[in-house]
Each structure stands twice: as structure tokens, then as C-alpha cells.
Motif scaffolding. Structure first.
Motif, PDB file in Angstrom:
ATOM      1  N   GLU A   1      20.618  34.244  59.486  1.00  0.00           N
ATOM      2  CA  GLU A   1      20.453  34.237  60.940  1.00  0.00           C
ATOM      3  C   GLU A   1      18.977  34.214  61.342  1.00  0.00           C
ATOM      4  OE1 GLU A   1      22.642  34.161  63.627  1.00  0.00           O
ATOM      5  OE2 GLU A   1      24.022  33.505  62.041  1.00  0.00           O
ATOM      6  N   ILE A   2      18.162  34.970  60.632  1.00  0.00           N
ATOM      7  CA  ILE A   2      16.756  35.082  60.991  1.00  0.00           C
ATOM      8  C   ILE A   2      15.985  33.812  60.638  1.00  0.00           C
ATOM      9  CG2 ILE A   2      15.718  36.025  58.878  1.00  0.00           C
ATOM     10  CD1 ILE A   2      14.388  38.150  60.584  1.00  0.00           C
ATOM     11  N   LEU A   3      16.585  32.952  59.810  1.00  0.00           N
ATOM     12  CA  LEU A   3      15.937  31.696  59.423  1.00  0.00           C
ATOM     13  C   LEU A   3      16.383  30.510  60.274  1.00  0.00           C
ATOM     14  CD1 LEU A   3      15.965  32.017  55.532  1.00  0.00           C
ATOM     15  CD2 LEU A   3      13.952  31.962  57.008  1.00  0.00           C
TER      16      LEU A   3
ATOM     17  N   ILE B   1      16.332   7.278  55.228  1.00  0.00           N
ATOM     18  CA  ILE B   1      17.479   6.770  54.471  1.00  0.00           C
ATOM     19  C   ILE B   1      17.160   6.785  52.980  1.00  0.00           C
ATOM     20  CG2 ILE B   1      19.029   4.821  54.098  1.00  0.00           C
ATOM     21  CD1 ILE B   1      18.428   3.915  56.953  1.00  0.00           C
ATOM     22  N   HIS B   2      17.773   7.688  52.267  1.00  0.00           N
ATOM     23  CA  HIS B   2      17.658   7.759  50.813  1.00  0.00           C
ATOM     24  C   HIS B   2      19.049   7.995  50.246  1.00  0.00           C
ATOM     25  CE1 HIS B   2      13.434   8.861  51.927  1.00  0.00           C
ATOM     26  NE2 HIS B   2      13.195   8.054  50.918  1.00  0.00           N
ATOM     27  N   GLU B   3      19.192   7.665  48.995  1.00  0.00           N
ATOM     28  CA  GLU B   3      20.453   7.933  48.318  1.00  0.00           C
ATOM     29  C   GLU B   3      20.785   9.417  48.475  1.00  0.00           C
ATOM     30  OE1 GLU B   3      23.756   7.073  45.756  1.00  0.00           O
ATOM     31  OE2 GLU B   3      22.267   5.686  46.572  1.00  0.00           O
ATOM     32  N   PRO B   4      21.992   9.742  48.955  1.00  0.00           N
ATOM     33  CA  PRO B   4      22.356  11.163  49.098  1.00  0.00           C
ATOM     34  C   PRO B   4      22.154  11.937  47.798  1.00  0.00           C
ATOM     35  CG  PRO B   4      24.000   9.768  50.142  1.00  0.00           C
ATOM     36  CD  PRO B   4      23.067   8.836  49.400  1.00  0.00           C
ATOM     37  N   TYR B   5      21.580  13.119  47.921  1.00  0.00           N
ATOM     38  CA  TYR B   5      21.336  14.023  46.797  1.00  0.00           C
ATOM     39  C   TYR B   5      20.264  13.523  45.827  1.00  0.00           C
ATOM     40  CZ  TYR B   5      25.653  16.124  48.481  1.00  0.00           C
ATOM     41  OH  TYR B   5      26.609  16.703  49.275  1.00  0.00           O
ATOM     42  N   SER B   6      19.487  12.513  46.236  1.00  0.00           N
ATOM     43  CA  SER B   6      18.400  12.044  45.367  1.00  0.00           C
ATOM     44  C   SER B   6      17.104  12.801  45.626  1.00  0.00           C
ATOM     45  CB  SER B   6      18.177  10.540  45.555  1.00  0.00           C
ATOM     46  OG  SER B   6      17.761  10.249  46.883  1.00  0.00           O
ATOM     47  N   TYR B   7      16.913  13.295  46.857  1.00  0.00           N
ATOM     48  CA  TYR B   7      15.721  14.066  47.194  1.00  0.00           C
ATOM     49  C   TYR B   7      16.155  15.499  47.469  1.00  0.00           C
ATOM     50  CZ  TYR B   7      11.344  15.458  49.424  1.00  0.00           C
ATOM     51  OH  TYR B   7      10.169  16.095  49.742  1.00  0.00           O
ATOM     52  N   VAL B   8      15.871  16.391  46.531  1.00  0.00           N
ATOM     53  CA  VAL B   8      16.476  17.725  46.590  1.00  0.00           C
ATOM     54  C   VAL B   8      15.479  18.865  46.334  1.00  0.00           C
ATOM     55  CG1 VAL B   8      18.835  17.005  46.038  1.00  0.00           C
ATOM     56  CG2 VAL B   8      17.198  17.374  44.171  1.00  0.00           C
ATOM     57  N   PRO B   9      14.280  18.840  46.934  1.00  0.00           N
ATOM     58  CA  PRO B   9      13.372  19.979  46.715  1.00  0.00           C
ATOM     59  C   PRO B   9      13.909  21.274  47.305  1.00  0.00           C
ATOM     60  CG  PRO B   9      12.556  18.584  48.475  1.00  0.00           C
ATOM     61  CD  PRO B   9      13.708  17.847  47.850  1.00  0.00           C
ATOM     62  N   PHE B  10      14.854  21.161  48.258  1.00  0.00           N
ATOM     63  CA  PHE B  10      15.466  22.347  48.867  1.00  0.00           C
ATOM     64  C   PHE B  10      16.955  22.435  48.538  1.00  0.00           C
ATOM     65  CE2 PHE B  10      12.071  20.824  51.713  1.00  0.00           C
ATOM     66  CZ  PHE B  10      11.199  21.900  51.602  1.00  0.00           C
ATOM     67  N   GLY B  11      17.382  21.769  47.474  1.00  0.00           N
ATOM     68  CA  GLY B  11      18.804  21.736  47.162  1.00  0.00           C
ATOM     69  C   GLY B  11      19.513  20.759  48.083  1.00  0.00           C
ATOM     70  N   GLY B  12      20.812  20.974  48.272  1.00  0.00           N
ATOM     71  CA  GLY B  12      21.582  20.073  49.119  1.00  0.00           C
ATOM     72  C   GLY B  12      23.011  20.543  49.266  1.00  0.00           C
TER      73      GLY B  12
ATOM     74  N   CYS C   1      18.688  25.134  50.690  1.00  0.00           N
ATOM     75  CA  CYS C   1      17.901  26.355  50.887  1.00  0.00           C
ATOM     76  C   CYS C   1      17.805  26.697  52.369  1.00  0.00           C
ATOM     77  CB  CYS C   1      16.501  26.157  50.310  1.00  0.00           C
ATOM     78  SG  CYS C   1      15.383  27.533  50.626  1.00  0.00           S
ATOM     79  N   PRO C   2      18.195  27.894  52.762  1.00  0.00           N
ATOM     80  CA  PRO C   2      18.116  28.270  54.180  1.00  0.00           C
ATOM     81  C   PRO C   2      16.683  28.428  54.671  1.00  0.00           C
ATOM     82  CG  PRO C   2      18.742  30.163  52.860  1.00  0.00           C
ATOM     83  CD  PRO C   2      18.762  28.982  51.935  1.00  0.00           C
ATOM     84  N   GLY C   3      15.721  28.512  53.744  1.00  0.00           N
ATOM     85  CA  GLY C   3      14.342  28.725  54.140  1.00  0.00           C
ATOM     86  C   GLY C   3      13.519  27.458  54.293  1.00  0.00           C
ATOM     87  N   ARG C   4      14.168  26.282  54.299  1.00  0.00           N
ATOM     88  CA  ARG C   4      13.409  25.030  54.351  1.00  0.00           C
ATOM     89  C   ARG C   4      12.607  24.882  55.647  1.00  0.00           C
ATOM     90  NH1 ARG C   4      18.603  24.424  55.359  1.00  0.00           N
ATOM     91  NH2 ARG C   4      19.387  23.005  56.962  1.00  0.00           N
ATOM     92  N   ASP C   5      13.149  25.296  56.798  1.00  0.00           N
ATOM     93  CA  ASP C   5      12.410  25.208  58.062  1.00  0.00           C
ATOM     94  C   ASP C   5      11.290  26.240  58.124  1.00  0.00           C
ATOM     95  OD1 ASP C   5      13.926  23.099  59.026  1.00  0.00           O
ATOM     96  OD2 ASP C   5      15.399  24.404  60.001  1.00  0.00           O
TER      97      ASP C   5
END
Length: 482
Positions: free
Chosen positions: A140-142, A415-426, A431-435
Motif C-alpha cells: 500500500e505504501i508503495l 513494445i517488447h516481447e512480453p517477459y523479455s525485459y525483467v529487471p523488476f520481474g513480471g 517488484c512492488p518497489g519499481r516506482d
């Protein structure tokens, strides 16, 4: 006669030993013949030494070439591990966690260093009660609306840090300063701590803890692993004292609690004064875990972003122009606003490209197989561990053209292949802390780029890997005031 008896009986003795082994080998082969390709390495230690020597990036890429680009098996310190590769592997892991297929898991070395219980991840994800409350409050806080309330605090922390630690004409090391900044933000956000001395003392112990995660897990006096365990005890004791102190302050004060996570949680559920209660133990574990996650990767991201800006003048100039346009529209003492951050499109694309090129900023994440599963035609037995990774897609030319080239413009299109760019998971595992990460990354970069030009002092500096990659000498630079 004794010798003759031995000669006669020897074939029977040999058969009695060999026959069970043959039967076992046949059974094992048939029962395990559908395992993913790979190697278990040496008994007990597995391929751990190869992993430490080569580093996670090379270790994984070498085995993908040798075994499979989809999935392969290995072994780390007694754990049978299957590495899932590429967007397909990422999608499977993210979307099958906590649904009776995979569960969150952390290595025993991590558990020993920071005193995590193996069922802790299950409790905060699935169990009712205090653990679920802690997890819910953190999410919630994120959220965006909550983070907007922190912008002035982030601005304040950043300005104070730059004023005190980054001074015109000085030679500084970027990585240690970035690490201190990220830790200061995390301490303020999680526990409401702003005292510089207290933050530096706690940060020193955390640095010792992090050094042990990828050390050889030999618990003997003088080893890196033992020092990390001792530092972990200190970290837990200090965080426990902070929790107790904050609980007491809230009980004795009539003022509204602060915006930090700890205050918000204690406001809803104060818990009891027993430091070793399950509630306090879980609260301490969450705070320690978030402190670890919210400092190493962001500090590396800041360091390498500034490093690329010093090495690539054409990219630096575009970032500088974007940031100065924002500066010109504000008063000298005005803080950055949410709308200002939304204008930093090119700067954010530079950060995104840093996270892609400098893999693995985060190696990935571990899961435990809850029941036998099938993936890519292979069987993965219950109890085995699964590892999803970032570099198996980030460095693949199928998903990113010329993957070794640093090119922020590739992110002009989302536009990228889904799940190809995942520095914050997916998926479910994002990751809830990405913002939160984006917020203070942009504020920090703005304050450095608009005030200083960085002159690189070590053109041949190498890169090491601890929890995340970092320059061997901390990336020394000279600060030139603009």
C-alpha cells in the motif's frame, strides 16, 4: 585352500555388490532420464566454485550454449537447481509462483547470514495475521498516491546528501556515495531514521552482510562468510532496537505516526514488546530484506548510469539538456514535482538501458518446486529449486537488436516481447518497489547532472560482482562544478 576358497567366492561377492548398484542405476536412469540437460558437478559443492570463479553472467551463458537455451540443471552447495531461460522461462516462473506449483525460496546461506526462517516467505505471501498485514502495508505504501507524499522527503534527502558528500573540486568514489545515498533513502522510507551517524553505522554492517552472499560458505573464523554472519547478528539487533524504540515513541506520543513503513504498520498493529515474538521477528525480517533489496541494485544502477554518461558525451548531453529544461522552469530552491519526473523520458530510458546492459543487476530469483512439474518437455522433481534470470533475455539478440550496444533509444517504443525485459520481474512476480526506485533514481540523477560534470579518473577500472555488479575501485571521479 583358503586362497582357492577366496578365488571361488570372489565372483559371488562382486555380483552381490554390483547387482544392487546396477538395479539402482537402471531405476535412477529411468526415473530421472527426463531431467533437463546439465551437470550436478562435484558431490555436495556442485558447481558452486565454477559459479564464483566465472561470475553469474558467464556461468549461465556458458551452460546455455552447452546444454540448452530453454532450461538446464546445475547444483549449488547441495541444492539441485534448474535455471529457466528467456521470456518463456520468466513467464512460467512469474505466473506459477504461489499456486501449488512454485513457492518463494531463499538460499540457506542468506538465511544463515540474516537469520531468516525458511517458512518466512510462505507466511508473508499466504498466511493470515501479522505477516500478511506487514506485506499488505508495504504494498500500500508503495502505490503511486502514497509515493507522491514522499517526493518532498526524497528531494530533501538528496539535496542534503549532495551538499554534504559531493563537493566541487573533490575526487570522490561514486559507488560508495551512491550506496550511502540509497541506504539513507531506505532508512527514512522504512523506519523514519534521518540521523546521519546512525545511518552510516548501520550501513557499514550491511556492507559486511552483502559481501558474504556470494562468498564461499565456510563458517570458520576469519572467513568472509563468518564476518557476514557476525554482521548479520548486529544488523538484526539494531533493527530490533529501532522497532522497539519506535513502538515506545508511538505509545507515548499523541502525534500522528510518520509516513514510514514501520510507523504505519505499528499504528495498525502495535504487537507486543517481546523482541523474539513471531510478529516482531517477521517485521524485522521484512525491514532487513527490503533494506538489502533497496540499496545494492539502485546503488549499482546510479553508479553505472553516471559511468555511461561520463563515457558517452552524446548521451550525457541529451540527459543534461532534458534536466536543464526542467531546472529553468523552476525557482532555485523549488523541489522537483511528480510532473517534473514525468518529463524525464530520455533520462529514464538511459536508466532502463543500464539495467538491461549491466546484467545481472539482480541475478534473478529462486523458487522451490512444490510438486513434480513439466516444462519444455522435461520433468523437474518436487523439492528442486528453480532460478529465473535476467540476462538470458536481456542479452539475447532475438529480443534486443545488437544487445551489447548501449542504446537508450531502443526504449522509445514500449513494445517488447512480453517477459523479455525483467529487471523488476513480471506478471505476479513484479517488484512492488519499481516506482519507488524510479522516483529517487531520477531525483538523484537530476541533482548530480545539473550541478557537476564528472571526470573519470581510472580508465581501466574493472567490474566485480557481489550482490550486484560494481566497479572494482568504486568508480573514482573528479567533480567539476558547472
Amino acid at each position: 585352500m583358503e586362497n582357492a576358497s577366496w578365488v571361488v567366492s570372489f565372483p559371488y561377492l562382486l555380483f552381490s555388490i554390483a547387482f544392487p548398484l546396477i538395479i539402482y542405476a537402471i531405476f535412477f536412469k529411468n526415473g530421472r532420464s527426463n531431467l533437463p540437460p546439465g551437470s550436478n558437478g562435484w558431490p555436495i559443492i556442485g558447481e558452486t566454485i565454477h559459479f564464483f570463479i566465472s561470475g553469474p553472467d558467464k556461468f549461465i551463458s556458458d551452460r546455455m550454449k552447452k546444454h540448452s537455451t530453454q532450461v538446464f540443471r546445475t547444483s549449488f552447495v547441495g541444492q539441485k537447481v534448474v535455471v529457466f531461460c528467456g521470456p518463456g522461462g520468466n513467464k512460467f516462473v512469474f505466473n506459477n509462483t504461489q499456486n501449488n506449483v512454485l513457492s518463494l525460496w531463499f538460499p540457506p546461506t542468506l538465511a544463515k547470514i540474516v537469520r531468516l526462517e525458511q517458512d518466512f516467505m510462505h507466511r508473508i505471501s499466504a498466511s493470515p495475521g501479522a505477516s500478511q498485514l506487514l506485506n499488505h502495508t508495504f504494498h500500500e505504501i508503495l502505490k503511486t498516491d502514497s509515493l507522491k507524499l514522499f517526493i518532498s522527503i526524497f528531494n530533501e534527502i538528496t539535496r542534503d546528501h549532495v551538499k554534504n558528500e559531493w563537493k566541487d573540486g573533490r575526487e570522490v568514489k561514486v559507488f560508495p556515495l551512491s550506496n550511502l545515498f540509497c541506504f539513507s533513502v531506505a532508512c527514512r522510507f522504512l523506519m523514519g531514521i534521518s540521523d546521519t551517524d546512525e545511518i552510516k553505522t548501520l550501513a557499514s554492517s550491511f556492507d559486511e552482510v552483502k559481501s558474504g552472499f556470494f562468498s564461499v560458505p565456510i563458517d570458520l573464523p576469519g572467513t568472509t562468510f563468518r564476518r557476514a554472519i557476525n554482521a548479520g547478528k548486529i544488523v538484526n539487533e539494531r533493527v530490533s532496537k529501532i522497532i522497539q524504540r519506535r513502538r515506545k515513541d508511538l505509545q507515548e506520543s499523541e502525534n500522528e505516526p510518520g509516513l514510514d513503513l514501520l510507523s504505519q504498520v505499528l499504528k495498525i498493529a502495535p504487537g507486543d514488546t517481546n523482541e523474539e515474538s513471531q510478529y516482531n521477528s517477521d517485521l524485522r525480517s521484512i525491514i532487513v530484506g527490503i533494506l538489502l533489496a533497496s540499496t545494492s541494485s539502485p546503488a549499482s544502477a546510479i553508479t553505472f548510469t553516471l559511468k555511461y554518461l561520463t563515457e558517452m558525451p552524446h548521451i550525457h548531453n541529451q540527459v543534461y539538456q532534458e534536466q536543464m529544461e526542467i531546472t529553468k522552469s523552476k525557482g532555485e530552491e523549488d523541489y522537483l514535482t511528480w510532473d517534473d519526473l514525468k518529463k524525464m523520458e530520455y533520462t529514464w530510458n538511459v536508466v532502463r538501458e543500464v539495467l538491461r546492459v549491466m546484467t545481472p543487476f539482480i541475478l534473478g530469483g529462486f523458487r522451490e518446486v512444490k510438486s513434480d512439474l513439466t516444462y519444455a518437455g522435461f520433468t523437474i522433481p518436487k523439492g528442486w529449486k528453480v532460478l529465473w534470470t535476467t540476462q538470458t533475455s536481456h542479452k539475447d539478440p532475438k529480443y534486443f537488436e545488437n544487445p551489447e550496444e548501449f542504446n537508450p533509444s531502443r526504449f522509445k517504443s514500449s513494445i517488447h516481447e512480453p517477459y523479455s525485459y525483467v529487471p523488476f520481474g513480471g506478471g505476479r512476480g513484479i517488484c512492488p518497489g519499481r516506482d519507488f526506485f524510479k522516483l529517487y533514481m531520477l531525483i538523484f540523477i537530476h541533482n548530480i547532472v545539473t550541478k557537476f560534470k564528472l571526470e573519470k579518473l581510472d580508465p581501466n577500472e574493472g567490474i566485480k560482482y557481489q550482490m550486484t555488479p560494481f566497479p572494482v575501485n568504486g568508480f573514482p571521479v573528479r567533480l567539476v562544478h558547472r
